[in-house]
Design a protein around this motif. Structure first.
Motif, mmCIF file in Angstrom:
data_model
loop_
_atom_site.group_PDB
_atom_site.id
_atom_site.type_symbol
_atom_site.label_atom_id
_atom_site.label_comp_id
_atom_site.label_asym_id
_atom_site.label_seq_id
_atom_site.Cartn_x
_atom_site.Cartn_y
_atom_site.Cartn_z
ATOM 1 N N ILE A 123 5.966 35.894 47.704
ATOM 2 C CA ILE A 123 5.451 36.743 49.058
ATOM 3 C C ILE A 123 4.076 37.118 48.395
ATOM 4 O O ILE A 123 3.927 38.385 47.786
ATOM 5 N N PRO A 124 2.974 36.643 49.041
ATOM 6 C CA PRO A 124 1.589 36.880 48.595
ATOM 7 C C PRO A 124 1.347 38.280 48.812
ATOM 8 O O PRO A 124 1.716 38.638 50.065
ATOM 9 N N GLY A 125 0.527 38.818 48.072
ATOM 10 C CA GLY A 125 -0.053 40.175 48.308
ATOM 11 C C GLY A 125 0.890 41.497 48.046
ATOM 12 O O GLY A 125 0.453 42.550 48.190
ATOM 13 N N VAL A 126 2.191 40.955 47.879
ATOM 14 C CA VAL A 126 3.073 42.244 47.624
ATOM 15 C C VAL A 126 3.444 42.232 46.309
ATOM 16 O O VAL A 126 3.780 41.352 45.357
ATOM 17 N N PHE A 160 7.824 45.813 45.706
ATOM 18 C CA PHE A 160 9.165 45.336 46.241
ATOM 19 C C PHE A 160 10.136 45.779 45.746
ATOM 20 O O PHE A 160 11.233 46.252 46.456
ATOM 21 N N THR A 174 10.948 49.523 46.963
ATOM 22 C CA THR A 174 11.208 49.343 48.502
ATOM 23 C C THR A 174 12.814 49.019 48.545
ATOM 24 O O THR A 174 13.675 49.734 49.186
ATOM 25 N N SER A 175 13.117 47.897 47.930
ATOM 26 C CA SER A 175 14.503 47.390 47.904
ATOM 27 C C SER A 175 15.398 48.522 47.274
ATOM 28 O O SER A 175 16.330 48.666 48.045
ATOM 29 N N SER A 184 15.996 51.101 49.860
ATOM 30 C CA SER A 184 16.714 50.897 51.045
ATOM 31 C C SER A 184 18.007 50.940 50.542
ATOM 32 O O SER A 184 18.998 51.428 51.346
ATOM 33 N N GLN A 221 1.704 39.924 42.098
ATOM 34 C CA GLN A 221 2.390 39.728 43.295
ATOM 35 C C GLN A 221 3.716 38.966 43.216
ATOM 36 O O GLN A 221 4.045 38.159 42.355
ATOM 37 N N ASN A 257 6.530 37.013 42.778
ATOM 38 C CA ASN A 257 6.723 35.609 42.514
ATOM 39 C C ASN A 257 5.609 34.734 42.550
ATOM 40 O O ASN A 257 5.625 33.289 42.172
ATOM 41 N N GLN A 278 16.216 42.195 39.312
ATOM 42 C CA GLN A 278 16.531 42.648 40.588
ATOM 43 C C GLN A 278 18.109 43.171 40.605
ATOM 44 O O GLN A 278 18.660 44.287 40.935
#
Ligand SMILES: Nc1ncnc2c1ncn2[C@@H]1O[C@H](COP(=O)(O)OP(=O)(O)OP(=O)(O)O)[C@@H](O)[C@H]1O
Ligand SMILES: [Mg+2]
Lengths: 244, 478
Positions: free
Chosen positions: A89-92, A97, A100-101, A104, A140, A142, A157
Motif C-alpha cells: 500500500i504505497p504512501g502508507v 497501518f 490503525t489496525s 480497530s 511504506q 510492504n 501483525q
C-alpha cells in the motif's frame, strides 16, 4: 472454535471448494497440504470473508454463523489471515497501518485505543522478537519489501493483533533458513490453549518446527485424507499420487 | 427543498448559517454597485477608477466555455455583490467590537479569534462574506515590518504597494472572471514581507460565505520582497444552500530576488447535496510571478469542496534560476466536478518546475487535470517534471488528463508521467482483514495515494486535511 460443514465455493461459476468439512478446537494446530490449485487459498479467503465467492454449507466460528459477519468483523473477532501474497500500500507508513489496525481491533473488543507511545512499546518488543529492524516500520507498507520481509511482516501483525484463529497461507514460502526458524519460533511462542492455527504449506520442513496436531490433504476442493504429524513425512516421500 | 432539510445530510459539518443582519449592495452588476462597494470601503479615487476600467472591459468580454464542467448560465444581475454584517460597517478596532455571533461562527469552524484561544503560531485574517472581520497577531508581525491585513485596509494605508503590484500578475483584462473580480472585489488579504525577513508564523485567511444570493469576490495580494520567506494558508467553508453560489477570487503572488512564497489552500466550500443540488461555483484565478532571480513559489491545494472547481494556480518563472511548484489533491464525489491544474511559464534561464497532481473521483463525479508547461526560447537549461495520478472509485465517475506542452528551447526538458487506477479491491480486502472497516480502509489508501501532496502542507493543517480527505469520500465505496 471453527466448524465447517459441507462447504462449497464458486467463483465465476467455477467450483473450487466441493463439500469441505473441518473442525478446529482451541489449542490445536492444523496443517493443510495439497497440490497447486486445489483450493487452499480459496478456503483461507472464504474463512476471512473475501468478496466474490458464492458459498454453500455452514461455517460456525465460536458458535456464530460466519457468513453473517463482514471481513472486518471477523478480523475484529480474532480471525487473522497471513496472506500468501501480502499487499503493498504505497504512501502508507507501516507503523501507521499497524496502529490503525490494532486500534480497530481493540475498539471492537471494547478495549482502550493505544496512544503512539504505548503502541511503539508493543511494536518494538514484537519486532525485535522476530528480528525485524525498526527501520522497516517507518517504510511504506510492504512497498519494496523482499518476499521474505513481507512474510515476516505478516507474522509481526499476527503477534500484535493477538488473534484466536490464525490462518497462515504459505508463510514459509520464500523464507530463508534462518527466517523460517524465526517465523516458526514466532508461531510457537504465540501458541497457547486458547488459540488455534490453520497452516497452509507445501513443505514438511515448516512442520518440523511447528508440530501440527492434524495434517489434511486437500484435493479438488475436498479434504481427501487426514492424519497426524507423520502424514507430512509420508507425503514428502511419496507425493500426492496415493491420495488424489 | 429548504436549507433546513439540507442540514440533515451528515457529510458537511460546516453547513450551518449564522443569522445576522447584513448591509447589502443593491442587487445587480452595474456602475452603481461598483460605486457602492468603493464608497462603503472608503476607497481613494484611483481604486474606483481601476474598478470602473475593469467593468468597462468586462462588458466586451465573454464568459469562457472551453472548460469541461458545464453549468447553467449565471444571471449576474440577480446577485448581490456586497454583503457584510451590519455590525462591521466600521471595521472593529478590537475583538470586543466584533459581533459575538461572528466570533461564535469562527469558533464553530475551529478558528478561534479571541486572544487567549488563538491558534498557536498562526496569524489569521477572517473574511466573512464581503469583509475582513478580524486579523490576529497583528502587533507581533508589525514589529518585523510585516504587513498582514485586509486588502481594503491596505488600499487605504499602503496605497503605494497596492498600486505597484495589484493587477501586475493578473492584468485587469485577463479573462472574464478575473476582470469581474477586478471590478467588484470586496475583501481578501494583503501580505507584504520586507527584505531579508522570514515571516515567523504561518499566515492564514479563513473565508466564510454566509449570506445567500451573494457572490464572494476575494482579492488577495502577497508580496515577498528580496530574500524573504512566507508561508500562507487559506481555508474556506460555506453554509448548505440549495442555490449555487459564486466564488470568483483573484490571488496574485510576487516573489522578488531570492524570496520564497509557499501558498496552501484547503478548499472545503459546500459541495452540494448527493443529487447535485446547490454548492459553490469555485472559479478562481491564482497566479504567482517569480520575478526575481532564485525566487520560488510553491502552490499546494487540497480541493475537496465546491460543486464546480475551476482553477489553475500558475507560476510565471521570470527570474533566472527561479522555481515553481504545484502540488494538488482534487477530490470529487457525488455530482461534483473539478477542472483544475496549473500553468508553468518558463521565461528565465535555469528555471525549474514540478507538478504533482492527485485526482480522486467517486460517485458520478468528474475530475480533470488540465495543465500547461511552456518553455520560451530564452529559458535555457530549464526543466519541468509533471506527474498526474488519478484514482477512480466505482464505475460512474471519470478522470481526464490534458497536459499541454510547448518547448521552444532545445536545451530544456519536459517530463510527463500519468497514471489512472481504480481503487484496488485487494488492498481494501487486506485492510478489512486487519480489522479496518470500509471507510477507514478507503481513507488510509487514499491518504497514501495523496501522501506526496499532503506532506507539503504545514503540519497543523496536514492532519485536518487527512481527515477531510476521509470525510469527502464517505459512502463512496461498498
Ligand atoms: N477469481 C477466480 N476466478 C477464476 N478462478 C479462480 C479464481 N480464484 C481462484 N481460482 C481458481 O481456483 C483454483 C484454486 O485456487 P487457490 O488459489 O485456492 O489454489 P491453492 O490451493 O491456494 O494453490 P497454490 O498452492 O498454488 O497457492 C485455481 O485453479 C484457481 O485458478
Ligand atoms: Mg494458494
Amino acid at each position: 472454535m471453527l466448524n465447517i460443514k459441507n462447504l462449497e465455493a464458486k467463483v465465476d461459476n467455477k467450483h473450487i471448494l466441493n463439500g469441505l468439512n473441518l473442525d478446529i478446537k482451541p489449542g490445536e494446530v492444523h496443517a493443510i497440504m495439497g497440490p497447486n490449485g486445489s483450493g487452499k487459498s480459496t478456503l483461507a479467503n472464504v474463512l476471512s470473508g473475501k468478496n466474490g465467492y458464492e458459498t454453500k454449507g455452514e461455517i460456525k466460528y465460536n458458535g456464530e454463523n460466519l457468513s453473517e459477519l463482514s471481513t472486518e468483523e471477523r478480523a475484529q473477532k480474532g480471525i487473522f489471515l497471513a496472506f500468501q501474497y501480502p499487499l503493498e500500500i504505497p504512501g502508507v507508513n507501516t507503523n501507521v497501518f499497524l496502529r490503525t489496525s490494532l486500534n480497530s481491533v481493540r475498539k471492537a473488543r471494547g478495549e482502550k485505543e493505544l496512544d503512539t507511545l504505548n503502541f511503539l512499546k508493543i511494536v518494538k518488543e514484537k519486532s525485535s522478537e522476530l528480528g525485524i529492524d525498526e527501520k522497516f516500520l517507518s517504510r511504506q507498507l510492504n512497498v519494496g519489501f523482499s518476499g521474505g520481509e513481507k512474510k515476516k511482516n505478516e507474522i509481526l501483525q499476527m503477534k500484535i493483533l493477538q488473534p484466536k484463529l490464525s490462518i497462515l497461507d504459505e508463510t514459509d514460502s520464500g523464507l530463508d533458513i534462518d527466517a523460517l526458524r524465526i517465523v516458526a519460533d514466532g508461531v510457537n511462542s504465540y501458541k497457547n490453549k486458547e488459540n488455534a492455527f490453520l497452516i497452509i504449506t507445501h513443505y514438511q520442513r515448516l512442520l518440523d518446527y511447528i508440530k501440527p496436531d492434524f495434517i489434511h490433504v486437500l484435493s479438488k476442493g475436498k479434504i481427501v485424507k487426514t492424519g497426524n504429524a507423520d502424514l507430512g513425512v509420508e507425503l514428502e516421500k511419496t507425493g500426492y499420487a496415493n491420495f488424489i | 427543498m429548504k436549507t433546513e432539510d439540507l442540514k440533515n445530510s451528515k457529510e458537511y459539518k460546516y453547513g450551518f448559517t449564522t443569522d445576522i443582519e447584513n448591509i447589502r449592495a443593491p442587487k445587480g452588476l452595474n456602475e452603481e454597485t461598483i460605486k457602492f462597494i468603493s464608497n462603503i470601503k472608503k476607497e481613494p479615487k484611483w481604486m474606483l477608477d481601476w474598478r470602473l476600467k475593469a467593468y468597462n472591459r468586462l462588458k466586451v468580454l465573454k464568459e469562457p466555455d472551453w472548460q469541461k464542467p458545464k453549468y447553467p448560465k449565471i444571471n449576474y444581475q440577480d446577485l448581490y455583490y456586497y454583503s457584510a454584517p451590519k455590525s462591521s460597517s466600521e471595521k472593529p478596532k478590537s475583538l470586543d467590537d466584533i459581533d459575538p455571533k461572528i466570533l461564535e461562527t469562527y469558533k464553530k469552524l475551529g478558528i478561534p479569534l479571541d486572544e487567549q484561544k488563538r491558534l498557536n503560531g498562526i496569524a489569521v485574517d477572517a473574511v466573512f462574506d464581503s469583509v475582513s472581520v478580524a486579523t490576529t497577531f497583528k502587533d507581533e508581525l508589525t514589529k518585523k515590518g510585516i504587513i498582514f491585513c485586509s486588502i481594503s485596509e491596505a488600499i487605504q494605508k499602503h496605497p503605494d504597494l497596492v498600486k505597484k503590484y495589484l493587477g501586475s500578475v493578473i492584468p485587469l483584462s485577463d479573462h472574464y472572471f478575473a476582470t469581474l473580480n477586478s471590478a467588484v472585489f470586496t475583501d481578501g488579504s494583503f501580505v507584504y514581507i520586507p527584505p531579508n525577513t522570514r515571516c515567523p508564523m504561518e499566515l492564514s485567511t479563513y473565508f466564510r460565505i454566509n449570506a445567500s444570493e451573494t457572490g464572494q469576490f476575494e482579492r488577495t495580494l502577497i508580496i515577498a520582497d528580496k530574500g524573504s520567506y512566507v508561508s500562507y494558508l487559506e481555508g474556506c467553508t460555506a453554509p448548505m444552500r440549495d442555490e449555487n453560489q459564486l466564488h470568483a477570487a483573484n490571488v496574485e503572488l510576487i516573489a522578488l530576488d531570492d524570496a520564497e512564497i509557499k501558498y496552501s489552500t484547503v478548499q472545503n466550500w459546500y459541495p452540494g447535496d448527493e443529487n447535485g443540488r446547490g454548492g459553490i461555483y469555485n472559479f478562481v484565478t491564482k497566479r504567482g510571478a517569480c520575478r526575481g532571480k532564485n525566487s520560488k513559489i510553491s502552490w499546494t491545494q487540497v480541493e475537496t469542496g465546491s460543486a464546480i472547481t475551476w482553477k489553475y494556480p500558475s507560476c510565471i518563472l521570470q527570474g533566472d534560476n527561479s522555481v515553481g511548484e504545484f502540488y494538488s489533491i482534487a477530490i470529487t464525489n457525488n455530482h461534483q466536478k473539478a477542472d483544475t491544474g496549473t500553468k508553468m511559464i518558463h521565461l528565465g534561464k535555469n528555471t525549474k518546475s514540478k507538478i504533482i497532481s492527485k485526482g480522486i473521483s467517486a460517485g458520478k463525479a468528474d475530475n480533470m487535470y488540465r495543465g500547461l508547461v511552456q518553455i520560451k526560447n530564452k529559458a535555457s537549461n530549464s526543466r519541468n517534471y509533471t506527474q498526474c495520478d488519478s484514482l477512480l472509485m466505482g464505475n460512474k465517475c471519470g478522470a481526464h488528463t490534458i497536459p499541454y506542452i510547448k518547448n521552444n528551447n532545445s536545451t530544456s526538458t519536459i517530463e510527463h508521467e500519468a497514471t489512472t487506477t481504480k481503487i484496488n479491491e485487494e488492498q481494501l480486502y487486506y485492510c478489512n482483514q486487519r480489522g479496518l472497516d470500509q471507510e477507514e480502509a478507503v481513507s488510509l489508501i487514499v491518504n497514501g495515494f495523496c501522501k506526496e501532496v499532503l506532506q507539503q502542507l504545514p503540519m497543523e493543517f496536514a492532519v485536518e486535511a487527512q481527515k477531510l480527505v476521509a470525510i469527502s469520500l464517505e459512502g463512496s465505496v461498498g
